[in-house]
Scaffold this active site. Sequence first.
Site, PDB file in Angstrom:
ATOM      1  N   ASP A 150      44.068  34.488  27.802  1.00  0.00           N
ATOM      2  CA  ASP A 150      44.169  35.924  28.102  1.00  0.00           C
ATOM      3  C   ASP A 150      45.635  36.319  28.256  1.00  0.00           C
ATOM      4  OD1 ASP A 150      43.184  38.449  28.468  1.00  0.00           O
ATOM      5  OD2 ASP A 150      42.705  38.180  30.598  1.00  0.00           O
ATOM      6  N   LYS A 162      44.593  36.821  46.360  1.00  0.00           N
ATOM      7  CA  LYS A 162      43.552  37.274  45.424  1.00  0.00           C
ATOM      8  C   LYS A 162      42.192  36.875  45.996  1.00  0.00           C
ATOM      9  CE  LYS A 162      42.439  37.287  40.494  1.00  0.00           C
ATOM     10  NZ  LYS A 162      43.015  37.080  39.165  1.00  0.00           N
ATOM     11  N   GLY A 212      45.996  45.727  43.197  1.00  0.00           N
ATOM     12  CA  GLY A 212      45.216  46.028  41.996  1.00  0.00           C
ATOM     13  C   GLY A 212      43.968  45.167  41.962  1.00  0.00           C
ATOM     14  N   MET A 245      37.773  39.807  37.920  1.00  0.00           N
ATOM     15  CA  MET A 245      37.207  38.824  38.830  1.00  0.00           C
ATOM     16  C   MET A 245      37.591  39.015  40.289  1.00  0.00           C
ATOM     17  SD  MET A 245      36.673  34.913  37.934  1.00  0.00           S
ATOM     18  CE  MET A 245      38.293  34.494  37.447  1.00  0.00           C
ATOM     19  N   GLY A 246      38.755  39.619  40.505  1.00  0.00           N
ATOM     20  CA  GLY A 246      39.201  39.683  41.888  1.00  0.00           C
ATOM     21  C   GLY A 246      40.089  40.872  42.180  1.00  0.00           C
ATOM     22  N   VAL A 266      43.668  41.957  44.239  1.00  0.00           N
ATOM     23  CA  VAL A 266      44.901  41.316  44.698  1.00  0.00           C
ATOM     24  C   VAL A 266      45.559  42.192  45.766  1.00  0.00           C
ATOM     25  CG1 VAL A 266      47.143  40.394  43.990  1.00  0.00           C
ATOM     26  CG2 VAL A 266      45.192  40.222  42.441  1.00  0.00           C
ATOM     27  N   GLY A 268      41.190  43.135  39.013  1.00  0.00           N
ATOM     28  CA  GLY A 268      40.849  42.794  37.637  1.00  0.00           C
ATOM     29  C   GLY A 268      39.366  42.519  37.552  1.00  0.00           C
TER      30      GLY A 268
END
Length: 456
Positions: free
Chosen positions: A146, A49, A26, A30-31, A33, A28
């Site tokens: 978060d 990641k 997946g 920022m990165g 994975v 997000g």
Amino acid sequence: MSGSFARPDTLVGRTVGRYRLVEKIGAGGMGSVYRAVHIEIEDLVVAVKLLLPGLIDDEALRRRFKDEAAICARLSERSSHIVQIRDYGILEDLDLPYFTMEYLQGRSLQHLMHKVAAPVHQGLAIARQICLGLRVAHDMNVVHRDLKPSNIHLIPDLQLGEKVKLLDFGIARLVRDAQRGPLTQGYLGTPQYSAPEQLRGLEVDARADIYSLGMILYELFSGVCPFAVEDQNFETWYVLHTEGEPSPMAAANPRRPVPMAIEQLVLHCLAKKPADRPAGVSEILERLELVMGHLPPAPPAAAIPPPPTITLSAEQVAHLEKQLATQVGPIAPTLVRRALGSSHTPGELVEQLAAQLPATQREKFSRTVLANLSAQTSAAPSPGVREGSVPPVLRLDPRFVERCGHELSRLVGPIAAFLLQSALKETPPTPAVLVERLAALVGDQAKAEQLRRKLL
Ligand SMILES: Nc1ncnc2c1ncn2[C@@H]1O[C@H](COP(=O)(O)OP(=O)(O)OP(=O)(O)O)[C@@H](O)[C@H]1O
């Protein structure tokens, strides 16, 4: 080669440190994975990641990415409920920073809550573990900022049955970070779970995480969101969190009654003003444990699961274990045994096992094993008889179980019955396994050691 752009999926097959990227799990903000395996030991699986390639020129984000690894590494040294970091480095040719983590099997809390509210017993066990992890972060002056169901994973665990892991400390910050000033630099987070002060861009502390925890627990126990939401945009959430009153939990889901003490605790966490929320996670833990202590304990004998309701041949069990082991490794036989104990049809069995796998693997796994199972599986076994290589149900000596309960209550007080019940809920254990499960549930290494000394 700063500034170069590589499409993330072109990274599959690449070697990163000592690991080969196998598939993308997946991505997000920022990165991305990836699941990755060790280049020499295939069974050694990790998650890697990598910073999104489009962000590599942003020094602040590079620093934040490294901070995430550093914070997580520090916290996971102190709590097994926080994802472990194994390595950090930079892919030289792409100038791409990465870090390596333990690979988390299982599913996120978002997946669990997607369908229904958790039964109170399960919800309490999960809530307690979230708090154990979060308390360590707060004790070390780290605010997650978060916290949300997709950042909370539930992984299969031999001792706990289901273990909580907190992840994604991507925007976590030290409460006092002298070099960078207070936490007031604009909004970062997920609006649906953010505290009012965080949405306003004000300075936040651990109590912002407590608000997010309140949102998560509300959904966990009731199966619904505390607010009636029409649009999922920032403005809507801003208004709801800053002005909206959460619906009473009983009204939100009348079919799933939630103990009053839980409702009061959750609504306390959701107070608009930080000063009106519980003072810290320790207080929340105490209140959860008080509820646990008052839940009627199931008698140990009744907690032993009934005999399984489907039978498999030894070959079918072996096939199932083999297919599963390619994804989950040595824990496969345990997962198969556990799923066999609570499935009534081959479809149910496969669904339970597939839920432990990454989404991308589920369909292939289900197709492969269902074809094999539907060939010969019988739905109703002869009474008490179970074929195949699965060991028979072990019955524990009730006097030993009683002794466990006694020693446990000396160490943890009124939640002993709750913990004992949790430990007996999984596939019936041997005495040594029962003690190990209890030791893991106690959540404190010194007490766990005392328990082992007394009982083994
Ligand atoms: N150690 C891990 N093991 C298994 N899956 C992981 C691991 N770390 C992250 N993931 C999964 O990878 C995906 C991307 O995670 P990531 O933390 O980068 O972003 P996100 O939480 O989905 O989004 P954002 O960070 O923008 O809120 C998620 O589905 C997450 O569950």
